[in-house]
Design a protein around this motif. Structure first.
Motif, PDB file in Angstrom:
ATOM      1  N   MET A   1      16.597 -11.028   6.666  1.00  0.00           N
ATOM      2  CA  MET A   1      15.248 -10.816   7.131  1.00  0.00           C
ATOM      3  C   MET A   1      14.720 -12.142   7.672  1.00  0.00           C
ATOM      4  O   MET A   1      14.836 -13.178   7.030  1.00  0.00           O
ATOM      5  CB  MET A   1      14.375 -10.304   5.974  1.00  0.00           C
ATOM      6  N   SER A   2      14.112 -12.108   8.834  1.00  0.00           N
ATOM      7  CA  SER A   2      13.595 -13.322   9.451  1.00  0.00           C
ATOM      8  C   SER A   2      12.295 -13.749   8.770  1.00  0.00           C
ATOM      9  O   SER A   2      11.657 -12.971   8.053  1.00  0.00           O
ATOM     10  CB  SER A   2      13.341 -13.095  10.944  1.00  0.00           C
ATOM     11  N   ALA A   3      11.892 -14.986   9.026  1.00  0.00           N
ATOM     12  CA  ALA A   3      10.647 -15.497   8.455  1.00  0.00           C
ATOM     13  C   ALA A   3       9.457 -14.673   8.934  1.00  0.00           C
ATOM     14  O   ALA A   3       8.518 -14.409   8.170  1.00  0.00           O
ATOM     15  CB  ALA A   3      10.465 -16.965   8.817  1.00  0.00           C
ATOM     16  N   ALA A   4       9.493 -14.242  10.178  1.00  0.00           N
ATOM     17  CA  ALA A   4       8.407 -13.412  10.714  1.00  0.00           C
ATOM     18  C   ALA A   4       8.358 -12.058  10.010  1.00  0.00           C
ATOM     19  O   ALA A   4       7.268 -11.545   9.708  1.00  0.00           O
ATOM     20  CB  ALA A   4       8.573 -13.229  12.218  1.00  0.00           C
ATOM     21  N   ASP A   5       9.526 -11.486   9.750  1.00  0.00           N
ATOM     22  CA  ASP A   5       9.583 -10.206   9.035  1.00  0.00           C
ATOM     23  C   ASP A   5       9.052 -10.360   7.606  1.00  0.00           C
ATOM     24  O   ASP A   5       8.344  -9.484   7.101  1.00  0.00           O
ATOM     25  CB  ASP A   5      11.009  -9.666   8.987  1.00  0.00           C
ATOM     26  N   GLU A   6       9.408 -11.471   6.955  1.00  0.00           N
ATOM     27  CA  GLU A   6       8.929 -11.718   5.593  1.00  0.00           C
ATOM     28  C   GLU A   6       7.414 -11.880   5.573  1.00  0.00           C
ATOM     29  O   GLU A   6       6.744 -11.343   4.695  1.00  0.00           O
ATOM     30  CB  GLU A   6       9.606 -12.960   5.006  1.00  0.00           C
ATOM     31  N   ALA A   7       6.888 -12.606   6.549  1.00  0.00           N
ATOM     32  CA  ALA A   7       5.434 -12.801   6.625  1.00  0.00           C
ATOM     33  C   ALA A   7       4.733 -11.464   6.867  1.00  0.00           C
ATOM     34  O   ALA A   7       3.689 -11.188   6.258  1.00  0.00           O
ATOM     35  CB  ALA A   7       5.092 -13.805   7.718  1.00  0.00           C
ATOM     36  N   ALA A   8       5.297 -10.647   7.724  1.00  0.00           N
ATOM     37  CA  ALA A   8       4.708  -9.332   8.002  1.00  0.00           C
ATOM     38  C   ALA A   8       4.768  -8.447   6.762  1.00  0.00           C
ATOM     39  O   ALA A   8       3.817  -7.712   6.470  1.00  0.00           O
ATOM     40  CB  ALA A   8       5.427  -8.668   9.175  1.00  0.00           C
ATOM     41  N   SER A   9       5.869  -8.528   6.028  1.00  0.00           N
ATOM     42  CA  SER A   9       6.025  -7.741   4.811  1.00  0.00           C
ATOM     43  C   SER A   9       4.994  -8.159   3.765  1.00  0.00           C
ATOM     44  O   SER A   9       4.368  -7.313   3.119  1.00  0.00           O
ATOM     45  CB  SER A   9       7.443  -7.916   4.261  1.00  0.00           C
ATOM     46  N   ARG A  10       4.794  -9.454   3.618  1.00  0.00           N
ATOM     47  CA  ARG A  10       3.799  -9.949   2.656  1.00  0.00           C
ATOM     48  C   ARG A  10       2.383  -9.560   3.074  1.00  0.00           C
ATOM     49  O   ARG A  10       1.557  -9.190   2.244  1.00  0.00           O
ATOM     50  CB  ARG A  10       3.912 -11.461   2.510  1.00  0.00           C
ATOM     51  N   ALA A  11       2.093  -9.654   4.369  1.00  0.00           N
ATOM     52  CA  ALA A  11       0.764  -9.277   4.867  1.00  0.00           C
ATOM     53  C   ALA A  11       0.512  -7.790   4.642  1.00  0.00           C
ATOM     54  O   ALA A  11      -0.586  -7.390   4.229  1.00  0.00           O
ATOM     55  CB  ALA A  11       0.631  -9.632   6.343  1.00  0.00           C
ATOM     56  N   ALA A  12       1.516  -6.961   4.892  1.00  0.00           N
ATOM     57  CA  ALA A  12       1.377  -5.521   4.676  1.00  0.00           C
ATOM     58  C   ALA A  12       1.180  -5.238   3.191  1.00  0.00           C
ATOM     59  O   ALA A  12       0.347  -4.402   2.819  1.00  0.00           O
ATOM     60  CB  ALA A  12       2.600  -4.781   5.207  1.00  0.00           C
ATOM     61  N   PHE A  13       1.928  -5.927   2.334  1.00  0.00           N
ATOM     62  CA  PHE A  13       1.768  -5.746   0.893  1.00  0.00           C
ATOM     63  C   PHE A  13       0.352  -6.127   0.461  1.00  0.00           C
ATOM     64  O   PHE A  13      -0.292  -5.397  -0.299  1.00  0.00           O
ATOM     65  CB  PHE A  13       2.791  -6.564   0.101  1.00  0.00           C
ATOM     66  N   THR A  14      -0.137  -7.257   0.956  1.00  0.00           N
ATOM     67  CA  THR A  14      -1.475  -7.713   0.589  1.00  0.00           C
ATOM     68  C   THR A  14      -2.528  -6.682   0.971  1.00  0.00           C
ATOM     69  O   THR A  14      -3.414  -6.352   0.171  1.00  0.00           O
ATOM     70  CB  THR A  14      -1.779  -9.071   1.252  1.00  0.00           C
ATOM     71  N   GLN A  15      -2.426  -6.139   2.172  1.00  0.00           N
ATOM     72  CA  GLN A  15      -3.395  -5.134   2.627  1.00  0.00           C
ATOM     73  C   GLN A  15      -3.261  -3.838   1.827  1.00  0.00           C
ATOM     74  O   GLN A  15      -4.258  -3.264   1.390  1.00  0.00           O
ATOM     75  CB  GLN A  15      -3.221  -4.845   4.115  1.00  0.00           C
ATOM     76  N   ASP A  16      -2.038  -3.383   1.629  1.00  0.00           N
ATOM     77  CA  ASP A  16      -1.819  -2.154   0.854  1.00  0.00           C
ATOM     78  C   ASP A  16      -2.292  -2.323  -0.593  1.00  0.00           C
ATOM     79  O   ASP A  16      -2.838  -1.394  -1.197  1.00  0.00           O
ATOM     80  CB  ASP A  16      -0.352  -1.745   0.879  1.00  0.00           C
ATOM     81  N   HIS A  17      -2.060  -3.507  -1.139  1.00  0.00           N
ATOM     82  CA  HIS A  17      -2.492  -3.783  -2.507  1.00  0.00           C
ATOM     83  C   HIS A  17      -4.007  -3.701  -2.610  1.00  0.00           C
ATOM     84  O   HIS A  17      -4.546  -3.075  -3.530  1.00  0.00           O
ATOM     85  CB  HIS A  17      -1.996  -5.164  -2.958  1.00  0.00           C
ATOM     86  N   LEU A  18      -4.714  -4.333  -1.685  1.00  0.00           N
ATOM     87  CA  LEU A  18      -6.171  -4.309  -1.724  1.00  0.00           C
ATOM     88  C   LEU A  18      -6.699  -2.877  -1.615  1.00  0.00           C
ATOM     89  O   LEU A  18      -7.600  -2.477  -2.355  1.00  0.00           O
ATOM     90  CB  LEU A  18      -6.756  -5.180  -0.615  1.00  0.00           C
ATOM     91  N   THR A  19      -6.109  -2.098  -0.732  1.00  0.00           N
ATOM     92  CA  THR A  19      -6.515  -0.694  -0.584  1.00  0.00           C
ATOM     93  C   THR A  19      -6.307   0.068  -1.888  1.00  0.00           C
ATOM     94  O   THR A  19      -7.182   0.820  -2.330  1.00  0.00           O
ATOM     95  CB  THR A  19      -5.706  -0.029   0.547  1.00  0.00           C
ATOM     96  N   THR A  20      -5.160  -0.144  -2.522  1.00  0.00           N
ATOM     97  CA  THR A  20      -4.850   0.528  -3.789  1.00  0.00           C
ATOM     98  C   THR A  20      -5.815   0.094  -4.887  1.00  0.00           C
ATOM     99  O   THR A  20      -6.321   0.919  -5.649  1.00  0.00           O
ATOM    100  CB  THR A  20      -3.391   0.243  -4.199  1.00  0.00           C
ATOM    101  N   LEU A  21      -6.093  -1.198  -4.952  1.00  0.00           N
ATOM    102  CA  LEU A  21      -7.003  -1.729  -5.967  1.00  0.00           C
ATOM    103  C   LEU A  21      -8.419  -1.170  -5.781  1.00  0.00           C
ATOM    104  O   LEU A  21      -9.057  -0.730  -6.750  1.00  0.00           O
ATOM    105  CB  LEU A  21      -7.017  -3.256  -5.909  1.00  0.00           C
TER     106      LEU A  21
END
Length: 105
Positions: A1-21
């Motif tokens: 996984m590229s650094a850009a893919d990892e950053a996108a994955s973390r950003a998506a997790f952060t947004q999904d987490h906030l929505t869930t919370l």
């Protein structure tokens, strides 16, 4: 996984987490708990570490506490603690602790 893919994955997790919370805090229902478990499963499967998940969660809860009226801050903290258990349950299921029973050969 590229650094850009990892950053996108973390950003998506952060947004999904906030929505869930945000969904979990007022209801604490089974659907929100299941969403948290699924989010944790996807995060760990996507290479996001347990520490990153906990850090993201802690940051989100603290931010919501800062934004909440004082009378609601304990509710936010309590809901956040409950949600974290569901969020990391997927990790716990795949990384049993020292008390786990292992089958004998």
């Amino acid at each position: 996984m590229s650094a850009a893919d990892e950053a996108a994955s973390r950003a998506a997790f952060t947004q999904d987490h906030l929505t869930t919370l945000l969904r979990f805090i007022p209801r604490r229902d089974e659907a929100a708990r299941a969403a948290a478990y699924d989010l944790g499963r996807r995060a760990f499967g996507g290479g996001i570490s347990l520490i990153e998940v906990c850090r993201t969660h802690g940051d989100a809860v603290l931010e919501l506490m800062r934004e909440s009226p004082e009378a609601e801050q304990l509710d936010v903290a309590s809901a956040g603690a409950d949600l974290l258990l569901d969020l990391v349950a997927a990790y716990d299921m795949t990384h049993p602790g020292p008390d786990a029973v292992t089958p004998s050969p």
